[in-house]
Design an enzyme around this catalytic site. Structure first.
Site, mmCIF file in Angstrom:
data_model
loop_
_atom_site.group_PDB
_atom_site.id
_atom_site.type_symbol
_atom_site.label_atom_id
_atom_site.label_comp_id
_atom_site.label_asym_id
_atom_site.label_seq_id
_atom_site.Cartn_x
_atom_site.Cartn_y
_atom_site.Cartn_z
ATOM 1 N N SER A 67 -9.886 -0.759 7.292
ATOM 2 C CA SER A 67 -9.298 -0.564 5.967
ATOM 3 C C SER A 67 -8.581 -1.767 5.383
ATOM 4 C CB SER A 67 -8.336 0.632 5.991
ATOM 5 O OG SER A 67 -9.057 1.840 6.037
ATOM 6 N N LYS A 106 0.849 -1.181 0.000
ATOM 7 C CA LYS A 106 0.000 0.000 0.000
ATOM 8 C C LYS A 106 0.893 1.243 0.000
ATOM 9 C CE LYS A 106 -3.896 1.926 2.692
ATOM 10 N NZ LYS A 106 -4.751 1.698 3.887
ATOM 11 N N SER A 109 -9.705 1.579 3.070
ATOM 12 C CA SER A 109 -8.880 2.376 2.187
ATOM 13 C C SER A 109 -7.836 1.573 1.424
ATOM 14 C CB SER A 109 -8.173 3.464 3.005
ATOM 15 O OG SER A 109 -7.284 2.884 3.959
#
Length: 375
Positions: free
Chosen positions: A174, A75, A150
């Site tokens: 997330s 990420k 997210s």
């Protein structure tokens, strides 16, 4: 060789038997990204040159770790030395970290091959991966739907077979929510289990780093690799790391599993409820003891989260002022420069949360809001 059907364990066994090489798996990953990511948008940047160089250097080495020679993604709020890290925000556009996050260093030392950085909601603030400053990520199973967020880029990359595993971060769902939306395994570890050094902070009392994989067994291999005490993270727990892989075959007999029965049914999809109830029956059938528990404070959970997370975000993001951190937009005065830098650098969702958090921390309101929420 196909990246879409192989698990971490299968790739590991193939490499150990010398039936394949790290460079072959890396090339398969890069080919899959080129084939499908234009439609999905999971990656913000792919480091083809770096990945190939990493893999080639491993080709003639003896595999010495379960993740040796296996491609993966991070990420883009996890710092990577020499590779742009933006947290999907314009204010960090072009930022090249001088160091790597501890989890990235651990995976590199294990022989993992980093192929790229995945998309996210800006500064991890969102639940659909539509709040990125650069692109929207789509669900691999249905591009008309979101992958969750997210960490939607990491979840979509694994679900679409671009990498066998990826790391994300979880502050208020997330990892867990996009894993559910994309049909993969996602795990938020216990706070303090995995070092957060090098994670671009959202809400420091809630943030954790964890894996996305295709199987629970693969999640155990990845969690094993990234866990452990880190003196660079003051919140890292000085506890020994359990044998997560060895614990997979112990079964659930004798375990007590609490099921919360007093949650509101509002907004609960009937199909989700049916599947949860089926899972409970399966666990009971395997020997687990299921007990009903009551969490009367759950009524306050969302309100508490939306005080703690924005307050800590406001504090953490205060440093992005165009002087010490972040892209600088020149202005006619110092105050004008601050305003322009933050107005143009942050997206609408980040601004919204900063304003909520700043209000909750303002004079006269800290005790009434943030302190009460912490308690």
């Amino acid at each position: 060789m196909s990246m879409t059907v192989h698990t971490v364990k299968e790739m590991m066994e193939s490499l150990r038997r010398r039936e394949s090489r790290p460079s072959e798996w890396t090339e398969a990953s890069l080919e899959r990204i080129r084939a499908v990511d234009e439609r999905i948008g999971a990656f913000l940047r792919v480091d083809e040159e770096g990945a190939r160089a990493q893999a080639k250097a491993l080709d003639d080495q003896e595999p010495n770790h379960p993740l040796f020679g296996i491609p993966y993604a991070l990420k883009d709020n996890l710092c990577t030395e020499g590779l742009e890290t933006t947290a999907a925000s314009r204010i960090l556009e072009g930022y090249i970290p001088p160091y790597s996050a501890t989890v990235a260093d651990k995976l590199r030392r294990a022989g993992g091959v980093l192929v790229g950085k995945t998309n996210l909601d800006e500064f991890a603030m969102g639940s659909s991966t539509e709040n990125s400053a650069y692109k929207k990520t789509r669900n691999p199973y249905n591009p008309e739907r979101v992958p969750g967020g997210s960490s939607g880029g990491s979840a979509a990359a694994v679900a679409a077979g671009m990498v066998p595993y990826a790391l994300g971060s979880d502050t208020g769902g997330s990892i867990r929510q996009p894993a559910s939306f994309c049909g993969v395994v996602g795990l938020k570890p216990t706070y303090g289990r995995v070092s957060r050094y090098g994670l671009i902070a959202f809400a420091s009392s809630l943030d954790q780093i964890g894996p996305f994989t295709r199987t629970a067994e693969d999640a155990a291999y990845v969690l094993q690799a990234i866990s452990g005490h880190d003196p660079l993270d003051s919140t890292s727990a000085p506890e020994p790391v359990d044998d997560f892989v060895g614990g997979l075959n112990r079964g659930v007999k004798g375990l007590r599993i609490g099921v919360v029965r007093d949650l509101s049914q509002e907004g609960l999809d009937p199909e989700v409820k049916r599947l949860v109830d089926a899972a409970i029956r399966t666990l009971e059938g395997a020997g687990a003891q299921v007990v009903e528990v009551s969490l009367p404070h759950m009524h306050y959970a969302v309100a508490t989260y939306y005080l703690i997370a924005p307050a800590e975000a406001s504090s953490n993001l205060a440093r992005y002022d165009g002087v010490r951190y972040g892209r600088r937009i020149e202005g006619e005065s110092l105050i004008d420069m601050y305003e322009r830098t933050r107005s143009e650098g942050f997206g609408i969702e980040v601004k919204r949360r900063i304003m909520i958090g700043t209000y909750a921390l303002s004079s006269g309101y800290y005790d009434a809001y943030y302190l009460r929420a912490q308690k």
